[in-house]
Design a protein around this motif. Sequence first.
Motif, PDB file in Angstrom:
ATOM      1  N   LEU A  74       0.676  -1.122  -0.180  1.00 58.36           N
ATOM      2  CA  LEU A  74      -0.015   0.099  -0.109  1.00 58.36           C
ATOM      3  C   LEU A  74       0.780   1.135  -0.248  1.00 58.36           C
ATOM      4  N   GLU A  75       0.610   2.077  -0.943  1.00 63.91           N
ATOM      5  CA  GLU A  75       1.385   3.438  -0.979  1.00 63.91           C
ATOM      6  C   GLU A  75       0.533   4.451  -0.476  1.00 63.91           C
ATOM      7  N   ILE A  76       0.980   5.466   0.360  1.00 61.39           N
ATOM      8  CA  ILE A  76       0.043   6.633   0.456  1.00 61.39           C
ATOM      9  C   ILE A  76       0.870   7.840  -0.379  1.00 61.39           C
ATOM     10  N   GLY A  77       0.190   8.641  -1.170  1.00 66.02           N
ATOM     11  CA  GLY A  77       0.626   9.519  -1.797  1.00 66.02           C
ATOM     12  C   GLY A  77       1.270   9.124  -3.377  1.00 66.02           C
ATOM     13  N   THR A  78       0.068   9.062  -4.228  1.00 66.51           N
ATOM     14  CA  THR A  78       0.311   8.520  -5.535  1.00 66.51           C
ATOM     15  C   THR A  78       1.275   9.528  -6.259  1.00 66.51           C
ATOM     16  N   GLY A  79       1.066  10.767  -6.291  1.00 67.19           N
ATOM     17  CA  GLY A  79       1.605  11.944  -6.714  1.00 67.19           C
ATOM     18  C   GLY A  79       2.140  11.492  -8.235  1.00 67.19           C
ATOM     19  N   SER A  80       3.383  11.579  -8.568  1.00 63.49           N
ATOM     20  CA  SER A  80       3.788  11.330 -10.150  1.00 63.49           C
ATOM     21  C   SER A  80       3.508   9.848 -10.741  1.00 63.49           C
ATOM     22  N   GLY A  81       3.416   9.005  -9.629  1.00 62.16           N
ATOM     23  CA  GLY A  81       3.376   7.707  -9.714  1.00 62.16           C
ATOM     24  C   GLY A  81       4.746   6.852  -9.781  1.00 62.16           C
ATOM     25  N   PHE A  82       5.851   7.872  -9.687  1.00 62.31           N
ATOM     26  CA  PHE A  82       7.085   7.269  -9.877  1.00 62.31           C
ATOM     27  C   PHE A  82       7.580   5.964  -8.979  1.00 62.31           C
ATOM     28  N   GLN A  83       7.208   6.541  -7.670  1.00 58.07           N
ATOM     29  CA  GLN A  83       7.459   5.317  -6.603  1.00 58.07           C
ATOM     30  C   GLN A  83       6.629   4.019  -7.094  1.00 58.07           C
ATOM     31  N   ALA A  84       5.566   4.286  -7.106  1.00 64.17           N
ATOM     32  CA  ALA A  84       4.671   3.117  -7.555  1.00 64.17           C
ATOM     33  C   ALA A  84       5.008   2.307  -8.658  1.00 64.17           C
ATOM     34  N   ILE A  89      -2.976   5.384  -3.052  1.00 64.61           N
ATOM     35  CA  ILE A  89      -3.929   6.291  -2.593  1.00 64.61           C
ATOM     36  C   ILE A  89      -3.445   7.685  -3.018  1.00 64.61           C
ATOM     37  N   GLU A  90      -4.234   8.506  -3.639  1.00 63.84           N
ATOM     38  CA  GLU A  90      -3.910   9.855  -3.693  1.00 63.84           C
ATOM     39  C   GLU A  90      -5.337  10.843  -3.368  1.00 63.84           C
ATOM     40  N   ARG A  91      -4.905  11.743  -2.560  1.00 62.98           N
ATOM     41  CA  ARG A  91      -6.117  12.870  -2.138  1.00 62.98           C
ATOM     42  C   ARG A  91      -6.580  13.698  -3.165  1.00 62.98           C
ATOM     43  N   ASP A 100      -8.391   9.105   1.301  1.00 59.31           N
ATOM     44  CA  ASP A 100      -7.542   9.836   2.140  1.00 59.31           C
ATOM     45  C   ASP A 100      -6.599   8.724   2.721  1.00 59.31           C
ATOM     46  N   GLY A 101      -5.368   8.902   2.605  1.00 55.47           N
ATOM     47  CA  GLY A 101      -4.340   7.786   3.107  1.00 55.47           C
ATOM     48  C   GLY A 101      -4.223   7.624   4.724  1.00 55.47           C
ATOM     49  N   PHE A 102      -4.917   8.486   5.417  1.00 54.98           N
ATOM     50  CA  PHE A 102      -5.113   8.316   6.871  1.00 54.98           C
ATOM     51  C   PHE A 102      -5.972   7.057   7.041  1.00 54.98           C
ATOM     52  N   VAL A 124       4.694   5.545   3.041  1.00 54.47           N
ATOM     53  CA  VAL A 124       3.946   6.440   3.304  1.00 54.47           C
ATOM     54  C   VAL A 124       4.820   7.624   2.357  1.00 54.47           C
ATOM     55  N   THR A 125       4.550   8.414   1.628  1.00 53.35           N
ATOM     56  CA  THR A 125       5.547   9.277   0.649  1.00 53.35           C
ATOM     57  C   THR A 125       5.295  10.613   0.852  1.00 53.35           C
ATOM     58  N   CYS A 126       4.545  11.131   1.959  1.00 52.24           N
ATOM     59  CA  CYS A 126       4.304  12.412   2.582  1.00 52.24           C
ATOM     60  C   CYS A 126       4.571  12.500   4.120  1.00 52.24           C
ATOM     61  N   MET A 182       1.481  15.545   4.710  1.00 49.93           N
ATOM     62  CA  MET A 182       0.341  14.345   4.424  1.00 49.93           C
ATOM     63  C   MET A 182      -0.837  15.196   5.314  1.00 49.93           C
ATOM     64  N   LEU A 183      -1.828  15.465   4.348  1.00 49.04           N
ATOM     65  CA  LEU A 183      -2.931  16.235   4.781  1.00 49.04           C
ATOM     66  C   LEU A 183      -4.164  15.461   4.836  1.00 49.04           C
ATOM     67  N   GLN A 184      -5.091  15.924   5.936  1.00 48.78           N
ATOM     68  CA  GLN A 184      -6.468  15.393   6.112  1.00 48.78           C
ATOM     69  C   GLN A 184      -7.315  15.828   4.857  1.00 48.78           C
TER      70      GLN A 184
HETATM   71  N1  SAH Z   1       5.110   8.791  -4.302  1.00 47.34           N
HETATM   72  C1  SAH Z   1       5.008  10.108  -4.950  1.00 47.34           C
HETATM   73  C2  SAH Z   1       5.318  11.315  -4.197  1.00 47.34           C
HETATM   74  C3  SAH Z   1       4.427  12.483  -4.394  1.00 47.34           C
HETATM   75  S1  SAH Z   1       4.357  13.847  -3.181  1.00 47.34           S
HETATM   76  C4  SAH Z   1       5.912  10.122  -6.268  1.00 47.34           C
HETATM   77  O1  SAH Z   1       6.700   9.338  -6.411  1.00 47.34           O
HETATM   78  O2  SAH Z   1       5.817  11.123  -7.207  1.00 47.34           O
HETATM   79  C5  SAH Z   1       3.303  13.212  -1.910  1.00 47.34           C
HETATM   80  C6  SAH Z   1       1.760  13.057  -2.514  1.00 47.34           C
HETATM   81  O3  SAH Z   1       1.026  12.682  -1.327  1.00 47.34           O
HETATM   82  C7  SAH Z   1       1.107  14.142  -2.986  1.00 47.34           C
HETATM   83  O4  SAH Z   1       0.679  13.966  -4.312  1.00 47.34           O
HETATM   84  C8  SAH Z   1       0.052  14.456  -2.091  1.00 47.34           C
HETATM   85  O5  SAH Z   1      -0.908  15.188  -2.781  1.00 47.34           O
HETATM   86  C9  SAH Z   1      -0.205  13.236  -1.307  1.00 47.34           C
HETATM   87  N2  SAH Z   1      -1.019  13.120  -0.090  1.00 47.34           N
HETATM   88  C10 SAH Z   1      -0.881  14.021   0.829  1.00 47.34           C
HETATM   89  N3  SAH Z   1      -1.635  13.857   1.886  1.00 47.34           N
HETATM   90  C11 SAH Z   1      -2.234  12.512   1.476  1.00 47.34           C
HETATM   91  C12 SAH Z   1      -3.155  11.620   2.158  1.00 47.34           C
HETATM   92  N4  SAH Z   1      -3.811  12.005   3.328  1.00 47.34           N
HETATM   93  N5  SAH Z   1      -3.812  10.668   1.566  1.00 47.34           N
HETATM   94  C13 SAH Z   1      -3.246  10.626   0.122  1.00 47.34           C
HETATM   95  N6  SAH Z   1      -2.431  11.315  -0.516  1.00 47.34           N
HETATM   96  C14 SAH Z   1      -2.005  12.391   0.209  1.00 47.34           C
END
Ligand code: SAH
Length: 224
Positions: free
Chosen positions: A87-97, A110-112, A139-141, A155-157, A211-213
Amino acid sequence: MNVSIYILQGAKTSLIHWLHEQGISDENVLQAFDKIERHKFIEDTILWDRAYENTPLPIGCNQTISQPITVAFQSQLLQIQKDDKVLEIGTGSGFQAAILSAMGAKVFTIERQIELFRKTRSLLTKKMQIPDIKFFYGDGFEGLPAKAPFDKIIVTCGAPNIPAKLLNQLKINGIMVIPVGENTQEMKRITKVSEDQYKDESFGEFRFVPMLQNMVKYNQNGII
Ligand code: SAH
Protein backbone atom coordinates in the motif's frame (compact mmCIF):
# COMPACT_ATOMS: atom_id res chain seq x y z
CA MET A 1 11.52 17.26 -26.65
CA ASN A 2 14.60 19.39 -26.15
CA VAL A 3 17.07 16.91 -24.70
CA SER A 4 18.32 13.80 -26.50
CA ILE A 5 17.33 10.33 -25.32
CA TYR A 6 21.04 9.34 -25.28
CA ILE A 7 21.86 12.15 -22.87
CA LEU A 8 18.97 11.05 -20.64
CA GLN A 9 20.15 7.42 -20.71
CA GLY A 10 23.69 8.49 -19.75
CA ALA A 11 22.34 10.64 -16.92
CA LYS A 12 20.28 7.69 -15.69
CA THR A 13 23.35 5.40 -15.62
CA SER A 14 25.30 8.03 -13.64
CA LEU A 15 22.42 8.39 -11.17
CA ILE A 16 22.35 4.60 -10.60
CA HIS A 17 26.13 4.57 -9.89
CA TRP A 18 25.68 7.47 -7.48
CA LEU A 19 22.76 5.75 -5.68
CA HIS A 20 24.98 2.67 -5.25
CA GLU A 21 27.75 4.84 -3.77
CA GLN A 22 25.21 6.34 -1.37
CA GLY A 23 24.49 2.88 0.10
CA ILE A 24 21.71 1.57 -2.12
CA SER A 25 22.89 -2.04 -2.40
CA ASP A 26 19.59 -3.87 -3.12
CA GLU A 27 20.02 -5.00 -6.75
CA ASN A 28 16.26 -5.11 -7.13
CA VAL A 29 16.09 -1.36 -6.39
CA LEU A 30 18.98 -0.50 -8.75
CA GLN A 31 17.50 -2.58 -11.57
CA ALA A 32 14.11 -0.89 -11.13
CA PHE A 33 15.83 2.52 -11.43
CA ASP A 34 17.34 1.30 -14.71
CA LYS A 35 14.01 0.08 -16.06
CA ILE A 36 11.78 3.01 -15.01
CA GLU A 37 12.60 6.30 -16.75
CA ARG A 38 12.05 9.17 -14.31
CA HIS A 39 11.77 11.86 -17.01
CA LYS A 40 8.53 10.29 -18.28
CA PHE A 41 6.84 11.09 -14.95
CA ILE A 42 7.58 14.80 -15.31
CA GLU A 43 4.96 16.55 -17.46
CA ASP A 44 6.97 19.72 -18.10
CA THR A 45 9.60 18.62 -20.67
CA ILE A 46 11.64 21.77 -19.94
CA LEU A 47 12.63 19.99 -16.69
CA TRP A 48 13.75 16.76 -18.40
CA ASP A 49 17.44 17.68 -18.40
CA ARG A 50 17.22 17.66 -14.57
CA ALA A 51 15.24 14.41 -14.32
CA TYR A 52 18.25 12.33 -13.24
CA GLU A 53 19.62 14.87 -10.76
CA ASN A 54 19.05 14.07 -7.11
CA THR A 55 16.38 16.74 -6.75
CA PRO A 56 12.62 16.88 -6.21
CA LEU A 57 10.81 18.47 -9.21
CA PRO A 58 7.33 20.05 -9.53
CA ILE A 59 4.50 17.83 -10.86
CA GLY A 60 1.61 20.33 -10.56
CA CYS A 61 -1.03 20.71 -7.81
CA ASN A 62 1.68 22.13 -5.53
CA GLN A 63 3.32 18.69 -5.28
CA THR A 64 6.72 17.26 -6.20
CA ILE A 65 8.18 14.00 -7.46
CA SER A 66 10.43 12.89 -4.58
CA GLN A 67 14.25 12.96 -4.81
CA PRO A 68 15.68 9.76 -6.37
CA ILE A 69 17.71 8.95 -3.22
CA THR A 70 14.54 9.16 -1.11
CA VAL A 71 12.61 6.82 -3.43
CA ALA A 72 15.56 4.40 -3.54
CA PHE A 73 16.07 4.56 0.24
CA GLN A 74 12.40 3.91 1.08
CA SER A 75 12.22 1.11 -1.53
CA GLN A 76 15.29 -0.55 0.01
CA LEU A 77 13.93 -0.28 3.58
CA LEU A 78 10.75 -2.10 2.45
CA GLN A 79 12.70 -5.32 1.62
CA ILE A 80 10.35 -6.09 -1.27
CA GLN A 81 9.74 -9.77 -2.09
CA LYS A 82 8.10 -10.91 -5.34
CA ASP A 83 4.28 -10.49 -5.22
CA ASP A 84 4.31 -8.51 -1.95
CA LYS A 85 1.05 -6.60 -1.54
CA VAL A 86 2.13 -3.00 -1.00
CA LEU A 87 0.00 0.00 0.00
CA GLU A 88 1.41 3.40 -1.01
CA ILE A 89 0.08 6.65 0.50
CA GLY A 90 0.62 9.60 -1.87
CA THR A 91 0.56 8.54 -5.55
CA GLY A 92 1.81 11.93 -6.83
CA SER A 93 3.63 11.40 -10.15
CA GLY A 94 3.40 7.60 -9.83
CA PHE A 95 7.20 7.18 -9.98
CA GLN A 96 7.51 5.41 -6.61
CA ALA A 97 4.59 3.11 -7.50
CA ALA A 98 6.25 2.25 -10.85
CA ILE A 99 9.56 1.45 -9.09
CA LEU A 100 7.72 -0.91 -6.68
CA SER A 101 5.90 -2.56 -9.59
CA ALA A 102 9.25 -3.08 -11.40
CA MET A 103 10.56 -4.69 -8.18
CA GLY A 104 7.79 -7.30 -8.40
CA ALA A 105 5.24 -5.86 -5.94
CA LYS A 106 1.46 -5.66 -6.35
CA VAL A 107 0.85 -2.00 -5.63
CA PHE A 108 -2.26 -0.26 -4.25
CA THR A 109 -1.74 3.50 -4.27
CA ILE A 110 -3.90 6.29 -2.78
CA GLU A 111 -3.94 9.99 -3.74
CA ARG A 112 -6.06 12.70 -2.07
CA GLN A 113 -6.04 15.17 -5.02
CA ILE A 114 -8.49 14.25 -7.77
CA GLU A 115 -6.45 15.93 -10.51
CA LEU A 116 -3.24 14.03 -9.72
CA PHE A 117 -5.18 10.80 -9.22
CA ARG A 118 -6.75 11.05 -12.71
CA LYS A 119 -3.65 12.30 -14.52
CA THR A 120 -1.30 9.70 -13.02
CA ARG A 121 -3.71 6.77 -13.38
CA SER A 122 -4.16 7.60 -17.05
CA LEU A 123 -0.40 8.06 -17.68
CA LEU A 124 0.66 4.80 -16.00
CA THR A 125 -2.15 2.53 -17.20
CA LYS A 126 -2.97 3.85 -20.68
CA LYS A 127 0.25 5.46 -21.92
CA MET A 128 2.99 3.51 -20.12
CA GLN A 129 1.03 0.29 -19.50
CA ILE A 130 2.83 -0.40 -16.23
CA PRO A 131 1.35 -3.59 -14.68
CA ASP A 132 0.25 -4.39 -11.13
CA ILE A 133 -0.72 -0.94 -9.87
CA LYS A 134 -4.25 -0.17 -8.67
CA PHE A 135 -5.13 3.51 -8.21
CA PHE A 136 -7.46 4.88 -5.51
CA TYR A 137 -8.75 8.39 -4.86
CA GLY A 138 -9.00 8.66 -1.08
CA ASP A 139 -7.56 9.76 2.24
CA GLY A 140 -4.37 7.93 3.12
CA PHE A 141 -5.04 8.28 6.86
CA GLU A 142 -7.84 5.74 6.34
CA GLY A 143 -5.72 3.32 4.31
CA LEU A 144 -7.63 0.76 2.25
CA PRO A 145 -9.48 -1.51 4.73
CA ALA A 146 -11.26 -3.38 1.91
CA LYS A 147 -7.91 -4.51 0.44
CA ALA A 148 -6.06 -5.13 3.76
CA PRO A 149 -3.94 -6.75 5.10
CA PHE A 150 -0.75 -5.64 3.33
CA ASP A 151 2.78 -7.07 3.43
CA LYS A 152 4.22 -3.58 3.24
CA ILE A 153 3.02 0.04 3.59
CA ILE A 154 4.97 3.07 2.29
CA VAL A 155 3.99 6.64 3.13
CA THR A 156 5.48 9.19 0.68
CA CYS A 157 4.32 12.40 2.42
CA GLY A 158 5.39 13.74 5.83
CA ALA A 159 3.07 12.24 8.45
CA PRO A 160 2.27 14.13 11.69
CA ASN A 161 2.18 10.78 13.54
CA ILE A 162 1.97 7.06 12.82
CA PRO A 163 -1.69 6.47 11.84
CA ALA A 164 -3.15 3.60 13.92
CA LYS A 165 -5.48 2.61 11.05
CA LEU A 166 -2.45 1.92 8.83
CA LEU A 167 -0.78 -0.22 11.51
CA ASN A 168 -4.01 -2.28 11.71
CA GLN A 169 -3.81 -2.94 7.96
CA LEU A 170 -0.32 -4.53 8.18
CA LYS A 171 0.17 -8.32 8.23
CA ILE A 172 2.14 -9.86 11.10
CA ASN A 173 5.83 -9.46 10.13
CA GLY A 174 4.69 -6.69 7.76
CA ILE A 175 6.78 -3.52 7.38
CA MET A 176 5.73 0.13 7.20
CA VAL A 177 8.18 2.81 6.03
CA ILE A 178 6.96 6.27 7.06
CA PRO A 179 8.55 9.73 7.41
CA VAL A 180 7.25 11.27 10.68
CA GLY A 181 7.44 14.93 11.73
CA GLU A 182 6.24 18.48 11.05
CA ASN A 183 8.93 20.55 9.28
CA THR A 184 11.46 17.81 8.68
CA GLN A 185 10.73 14.12 9.07
CA GLU A 186 12.49 11.19 10.70
CA MET A 187 12.41 8.13 8.42
CA LYS A 188 10.94 5.26 10.41
CA ARG A 189 10.61 1.56 9.69
CA ILE A 190 7.94 -0.11 11.80
CA THR A 191 7.80 -3.92 11.82
CA LYS A 192 4.63 -5.58 13.14
CA VAL A 193 6.07 -8.31 15.36
CA SER A 194 2.72 -9.53 16.73
CA GLU A 195 -0.89 -8.28 16.82
CA ASP A 196 0.08 -5.60 19.39
CA GLN A 197 3.90 -5.43 19.28
CA TYR A 198 6.00 -3.33 16.94
CA LYS A 199 9.72 -2.88 16.29
CA ASP A 200 10.59 0.79 15.62
CA GLU A 201 13.81 1.78 13.77
CA SER A 202 14.96 5.27 12.69
CA PHE A 203 17.03 6.14 9.60
CA GLY A 204 17.73 9.89 9.72
CA GLU A 205 16.16 13.11 8.55
CA PHE A 206 14.29 13.70 5.28
CA ARG A 207 12.00 16.42 3.92
CA PHE A 208 8.59 15.65 2.38
CA VAL A 209 5.45 17.58 1.41
CA PRO A 210 2.93 17.19 4.27
CA MET A 211 0.40 14.38 4.66
CA LEU A 212 -2.92 16.25 4.84
CA GLN A 213 -6.42 15.27 6.01
CA ASN A 214 -9.41 15.22 3.66
CA MET A 215 -9.62 14.87 -0.08
CA VAL A 216 -9.31 17.62 -2.74
CA LYS A 217 -12.27 17.33 -5.15
CA TYR A 218 -11.47 20.20 -7.50
CA ASN A 219 -8.81 20.66 -10.12
CA GLN A 220 -6.78 23.87 -10.47
CA ASN A 221 -9.63 25.59 -12.36
CA GLY A 222 -12.10 24.76 -9.59
CA ILE A 223 -13.87 22.15 -11.73
CA ILE A 224 -14.80 18.73 -10.42
N1 SAH B 1 5.11 8.95 -4.35
C1 SAH B 1 5.06 10.23 -5.04
C2 SAH B 1 5.40 11.38 -4.10
C3 SAH B 1 4.50 12.54 -4.33
S1 SAH B 1 4.50 13.79 -3.11
C4 SAH B 1 5.92 10.21 -6.29
O1 SAH B 1 6.63 9.21 -6.53
O2 SAH B 1 5.86 11.16 -7.08
C5 SAH B 1 3.28 13.20 -1.95
C6 SAH B 1 1.87 13.01 -2.43
O3 SAH B 1 1.06 12.68 -1.29
C7 SAH B 1 1.18 14.24 -3.05
O4 SAH B 1 0.70 13.92 -4.33
C8 SAH B 1 0.04 14.57 -2.08
O5 SAH B 1 -1.12 15.10 -2.73
C9 SAH B 1 -0.23 13.20 -1.46
N2 SAH B 1 -0.92 13.20 -0.15
C10 SAH B 1 -0.76 14.06 0.90
N3 SAH B 1 -1.57 13.72 1.93
C11 SAH B 1 -2.26 12.61 1.52
C12 SAH B 1 -3.27 11.77 2.12
N4 SAH B 1 -3.76 12.02 3.36
N5 SAH B 1 -3.76 10.74 1.41
C13 SAH B 1 -3.29 10.47 0.15
N6 SAH B 1 -2.36 11.22 -0.48
C14 SAH B 1 -1.84 12.27 0.20
